[in-house]
Design an enzyme around this catalytic site. Structure first.
Site, PDB file in Angstrom:
ATOM      1  CB  THR A  61     -12.266  -4.142 -70.149  1.00 39.22           C
ATOM      2  OG1 THR A  61     -12.118  -3.156 -69.132  1.00 39.22           O
ATOM      3  CG2 THR A  61     -11.028  -5.039 -70.101  1.00 39.22           C
ATOM      4  CG  ASP A  62     -12.090   1.255 -69.419  1.00 41.52           C
ATOM      5  OD1 ASP A  62     -11.993   0.261 -68.676  1.00 41.52           O
ATOM      6  OD2 ASP A  62     -12.746   2.272 -69.108  1.00 41.52           O
ATOM      7  CD  GLU A  63     -10.205  -2.853 -65.152  1.00 43.42           C
ATOM      8  OE1 GLU A  63      -9.243  -3.533 -64.764  1.00 43.42           O
ATOM      9  OE2 GLU A  63     -11.209  -2.643 -64.467  1.00 43.42           O
ATOM     10  CE1 TYR A 123     -11.989  -8.675 -66.401  1.00 39.80           C
ATOM     11  CE2 TYR A 123     -11.222  -6.412 -66.185  1.00 39.80           C
ATOM     12  CZ  TYR A 123     -12.106  -7.337 -66.729  1.00 39.80           C
ATOM     13  OH  TYR A 123     -13.082  -6.926 -67.601  1.00 39.80           O
ATOM     14  CE  LYS A 136     -12.256  -8.972 -71.174  1.00 39.99           C
ATOM     15  NZ  LYS A 136     -13.367  -9.827 -71.688  1.00 39.99           N
TER      16      LYS A 136
HETATM   17  P1  NAD Z   1     -20.303 -11.038 -65.303  1.00 34.46           P
HETATM   18  O1  NAD Z   1     -19.266 -11.508 -64.347  1.00 34.46           O
HETATM   19  O2  NAD Z   1     -21.550 -10.440 -64.780  1.00 34.46           O
HETATM   20  O3  NAD Z   1     -20.735 -12.243 -66.250  1.00 34.46           O
HETATM   21  C1  NAD Z   1     -19.807 -13.130 -66.812  1.00 34.46           C
HETATM   22  C2  NAD Z   1     -20.586 -14.340 -67.326  1.00 34.46           C
HETATM   23  O4  NAD Z   1     -19.658 -15.215 -67.981  1.00 34.46           O
HETATM   24  C3  NAD Z   1     -21.258 -15.153 -66.214  1.00 34.46           C
HETATM   25  O5  NAD Z   1     -22.583 -15.464 -66.598  1.00 34.46           O
HETATM   26  C4  NAD Z   1     -20.418 -16.412 -66.102  1.00 34.46           C
HETATM   27  O6  NAD Z   1     -21.130 -17.543 -65.683  1.00 34.46           O
HETATM   28  C5  NAD Z   1     -19.896 -16.549 -67.523  1.00 34.46           C
HETATM   29  N1  NAD Z   1     -18.620 -17.285 -67.627  1.00 34.46           N
HETATM   30  C6  NAD Z   1     -17.462 -17.025 -66.941  1.00 34.46           C
HETATM   31  N2  NAD Z   1     -16.507 -17.892 -67.331  1.00 34.46           N
HETATM   32  C7  NAD Z   1     -17.053 -18.697 -68.273  1.00 34.46           C
HETATM   33  C8  NAD Z   1     -16.561 -19.776 -69.049  1.00 34.46           C
HETATM   34  N3  NAD Z   1     -15.310 -20.225 -68.914  1.00 34.46           N
HETATM   35  N4  NAD Z   1     -17.394 -20.364 -69.935  1.00 34.46           N
HETATM   36  C9  NAD Z   1     -18.684 -19.923 -70.071  1.00 34.46           C
HETATM   37  N5  NAD Z   1     -19.205 -18.924 -69.352  1.00 34.46           N
HETATM   38  C10 NAD Z   1     -18.398 -18.306 -68.460  1.00 34.46           C
HETATM   39  O7  NAD Z   1     -19.534 -10.049 -66.272  1.00 34.46           O
HETATM   40  P2  NAD Z   1     -20.037  -8.713 -67.002  1.00 34.46           P
HETATM   41  O8  NAD Z   1     -19.789  -7.571 -66.103  1.00 34.46           O
HETATM   42  O9  NAD Z   1     -21.370  -8.933 -67.597  1.00 34.46           O
HETATM   43  O10 NAD Z   1     -18.946  -8.631 -68.161  1.00 34.46           O
HETATM   44  C11 NAD Z   1     -19.150  -9.299 -69.399  1.00 34.46           C
HETATM   45  C12 NAD Z   1     -17.957  -9.056 -70.303  1.00 34.46           C
HETATM   46  O11 NAD Z   1     -17.799  -7.660 -70.516  1.00 34.46           O
HETATM   47  C13 NAD Z   1     -16.633  -9.551 -69.735  1.00 34.46           C
HETATM   48  O12 NAD Z   1     -15.884 -10.087 -70.793  1.00 34.46           O
HETATM   49  C14 NAD Z   1     -15.969  -8.290 -69.196  1.00 34.46           C
HETATM   50  O13 NAD Z   1     -14.563  -8.404 -69.232  1.00 34.46           O
HETATM   51  C15 NAD Z   1     -16.478  -7.263 -70.187  1.00 34.46           C
HETATM   52  N6  NAD Z   1     -16.591  -5.891 -69.671  1.00 34.46           N
HETATM   53  C16 NAD Z   1     -17.279  -5.657 -68.501  1.00 34.46           C
HETATM   54  C17 NAD Z   1     -17.433  -4.330 -68.073  1.00 34.46           C
HETATM   55  C18 NAD Z   1     -18.191  -4.013 -66.798  1.00 34.46           C
HETATM   56  O14 NAD Z   1     -18.172  -2.858 -66.375  1.00 34.46           O
HETATM   57  N7  NAD Z   1     -18.880  -4.954 -66.179  1.00 34.46           N
HETATM   58  C19 NAD Z   1     -16.871  -3.285 -68.825  1.00 34.46           C
HETATM   59  C20 NAD Z   1     -16.161  -3.582 -69.995  1.00 34.46           C
HETATM   60  C21 NAD Z   1     -16.052  -4.893 -70.413  1.00 34.46           C
HETATM   61  O1  DAU Z   2     -13.574  -0.299 -66.748  1.00 41.19           O
HETATM   62  C1  DAU Z   2     -14.170  -1.509 -67.114  1.00 41.19           C
HETATM   63  C2  DAU Z   2     -14.087  -2.486 -65.971  1.00 41.19           C
HETATM   64  O2  DAU Z   2     -14.950  -1.976 -64.944  1.00 41.19           O
HETATM   65  C3  DAU Z   2     -14.511  -3.892 -66.357  1.00 41.19           C
HETATM   66  O3  DAU Z   2     -13.597  -4.405 -67.288  1.00 41.19           O
HETATM   67  C4  DAU Z   2     -14.565  -4.804 -65.130  1.00 41.19           C
HETATM   68  O4  DAU Z   2     -15.086  -6.076 -65.497  1.00 41.19           O
HETATM   69  C5  DAU Z   2     -15.490  -4.182 -64.101  1.00 41.19           C
HETATM   70  O5  DAU Z   2     -15.496  -4.954 -62.922  1.00 41.19           O
HETATM   71  C6  DAU Z   2     -15.037  -2.759 -63.785  1.00 41.19           C
HETATM   72  O6  DAU Z   2     -13.750  -2.770 -63.101  1.00 41.19           O
HETATM   73  P1  DAU Z   2     -13.423  -1.774 -61.889  1.00 41.19           P
HETATM   74  O7  DAU Z   2     -12.316  -2.343 -61.099  1.00 41.19           O
HETATM   75  O8  DAU Z   2     -13.285  -0.387 -62.375  1.00 41.19           O
HETATM   76  O9  DAU Z   2     -14.851  -1.877 -61.109  1.00 41.19           O
HETATM   77  P2  DAU Z   2     -15.198  -1.990 -59.556  1.00 41.19           P
HETATM   78  O10 DAU Z   2     -16.663  -1.783 -59.434  1.00 41.19           O
HETATM   79  O11 DAU Z   2     -14.611  -3.204 -58.943  1.00 41.19           O
HETATM   80  O12 DAU Z   2     -14.445  -0.730 -58.950  1.00 41.19           O
HETATM   81  C7  DAU Z   2     -14.768   0.595 -59.384  1.00 41.19           C
HETATM   82  C8  DAU Z   2     -13.967   1.590 -58.567  1.00 41.19           C
HETATM   83  O13 DAU Z   2     -14.437   1.560 -57.222  1.00 41.19           O
HETATM   84  C9  DAU Z   2     -12.480   1.295 -58.492  1.00 41.19           C
HETATM   85  O14 DAU Z   2     -11.774   2.520 -58.456  1.00 41.19           O
HETATM   86  C10 DAU Z   2     -12.316   0.564 -57.162  1.00 41.19           C
HETATM   87  C11 DAU Z   2     -13.403   1.208 -56.319  1.00 41.19           C
HETATM   88  N1  DAU Z   2     -14.007   0.332 -55.285  1.00 41.19           N
HETATM   89  C12 DAU Z   2     -14.485  -0.877 -55.666  1.00 41.19           C
HETATM   90  C13 DAU Z   2     -15.056  -1.719 -54.757  1.00 41.19           C
HETATM   91  C14 DAU Z   2     -15.568  -3.084 -55.171  1.00 41.19           C
HETATM   92  C15 DAU Z   2     -14.128   0.780 -53.976  1.00 41.19           C
HETATM   93  O15 DAU Z   2     -13.718   1.902 -53.637  1.00 41.19           O
HETATM   94  N2  DAU Z   2     -14.703  -0.062 -53.070  1.00 41.19           N
HETATM   95  C16 DAU Z   2     -15.165  -1.296 -53.391  1.00 41.19           C
HETATM   96  O16 DAU Z   2     -15.669  -2.000 -52.485  1.00 41.19           O
END
Ligand code: NAD
Ligand code: DAU
Length: 336
Positions: free
Chosen positions: A124-126, A150, A154
């Protein structure tokens, strides 16, 4: 036939990736290892369940015996499995350290023992920290500076991946993507939470003044980038994957309300996230040089996402009605 072990394939991005691989490569098998945490949902992959090239294994990536067993028959690993929600990590980070750090180590070690030909860590970019307005987007060369539980977990996974590449020569690649949006995203993340609340005329809780900036990437564009890096990325390298769609909280919220034709008085400004990262921005030239380009701009990505949630109420209503979700919602937003 090649076998890809996809971990976390029952989650949001992983389920799109499983579908993408089965559709794109007739000679690939996919084994999906997923623990089915609250975020894992078998309904995300109902359409591929009957495919003879697809197998599901319920289990934990930290289970070394299971992971070593699966790695024996694996050509490539793509690791999506993680705890993924920042707000939950602020409530308590133990599960994050388990899955996002120890889990990555367990998978890497099994991959090394069994001579897996390619390991892709989805990151992730985080991990880069937080930018001020006007600062240049992050390249892959900048130092990691994760600031919430988080992203620290990561970053630990990323660092262990790097250690296995340098120390053992394991052919590891890492992708670092921005905020994904699209179908099947658990409605705790901002975009699906706000869409589903707005449909029900419930308040949209914007943290602080809504000034934090995120870059947005359509989930299928992310999956195409992962596919490309998996097959064409250079071993040991990191690739940023951004959508070049930066917007702040107020802008994103207004766009969602406009698409749903809902009033702006649904916006409710609430107490800010602790340690809120104020801006993420990626320089994705490196993955673009491999031939990737995102096909969806923000308007298009958000419109498709809103349309999917509007057309698939049964999927998210089941989640939002569950006691686990309601308990989380009360804990996160009740006193805000
Ligand atoms: P998600 O929470 O929707 O899905 C995560 C999945 O992993 C779930 O199906 C869960 O059951 C499984 N899981 C969690 N812990 C586990 C374990 N110990 N063993 C086996 N399975 C396990 O997450 P997502 O948003 O699809 O993100 C997927 C990946 O991409 C993550 O690694 C996240 O850090 C990364 N990522 C997400 C975003 C985003 O915006 N959602 C952006 C950049 C990177
Ligand atoms: O940038 C990549 C990341 O994006 C991934 O690595 C993470 O898994 C994914 O959850 C996401 O993280 P963020 O913290 O950026 O996403 P989130 O949707 O939780 O929040 C997006 C923005 O919105 C952030 O600035 C916080 C704000 N927010 C979020 C929630 C849940 C609100 O203002 N209100 C809310 O209720």
């Amino acid at each position: 036939m090649k076998t890809i072990l996809v971990t976390g394939g029952a989650g949001f991005i992983g389920s799109h990736f499983v579908r993408h691989i089965l559709k794109s490569y007739e000679d690939y098998r996919v084994v999906n290892l997923d623990k089915l945490t609250y975020a894992g949902n078998p309904e995300n992959l109902r359409d591929v369940e009957g495919d003879p090239r697809y197998a599901f294994v319920q289990g934990d990536i930290c289970n070394s015996e299971l992971v070593n067993h699966l790695a024996q028959r694996t050509d490539m690993v793509v690791n999506f499995a993680a705890e993924s929600h920042v707000d939950r990590s602020i409530m308590g980070a133990e599960a994050f350290m388990h899955s996002n750090a120890l889990g990555v180590y367990t998978l890497l070690d099994a991959a090394r023992r069994h001579g897996v030909e390619r390991f892709l860590q989805v990151s992730t970019d985080e991990v880069y920290g937080s930018l001020e307005e006007g600062e240049a987007p992050w390249t892959e060369e900048v130092c990691l500076d994760p600031r919430n539980p988080y992203s620290v977990a990561k970053a630990s996974g990323d660092m262990m991946a790097r250690a296995f590449a340098v120390t053992y020569g394991l052919p590891v690649v890492v992708t670092r993507a921005s905020n994904n949006i699209g179908s099947f995203q658990y409605p705790e993340k901002r975009v699906p939470l706000f869409i589903t609340n707005a449909i029900d005329d419930l308040p949209l809780p914007v943290y602080g003044q809504g000034g934090a900036v995120r870059d947005h990437l359509y989930v299928t564009d992310h999956c195409e980038a992962i596919d490309l890096v998996l097959h064409r990325g250079a071993a040991g390298e990191v690739y940023n994957v951004g959508g070049e769609n930066e917007a702040n909280g107020v802008e994103v919220t207004r766009k969602i309300l406009n698409l749903l034709e809902k009033p702006e008085d649904l916006i409710q400004y609430v107490k800010d996230r602790l340690g809120h990262d104020m801006r993420y921005s990626l320089d994705s030239s490196k993955v673009k040089a491999l031939g990737w380009t995102p096909k969806h701009d923000f308007e298009n990505a958000l419109r498709l996402t809103v349309e999917w949630y509007a057309a698939n109420e049964a999927w998210w209503r089941k989640i939002k009605k569950s006691s686990g979700y309601r308990m989380y919602y009360q804990k996160q937003y009740g006193g805000r």
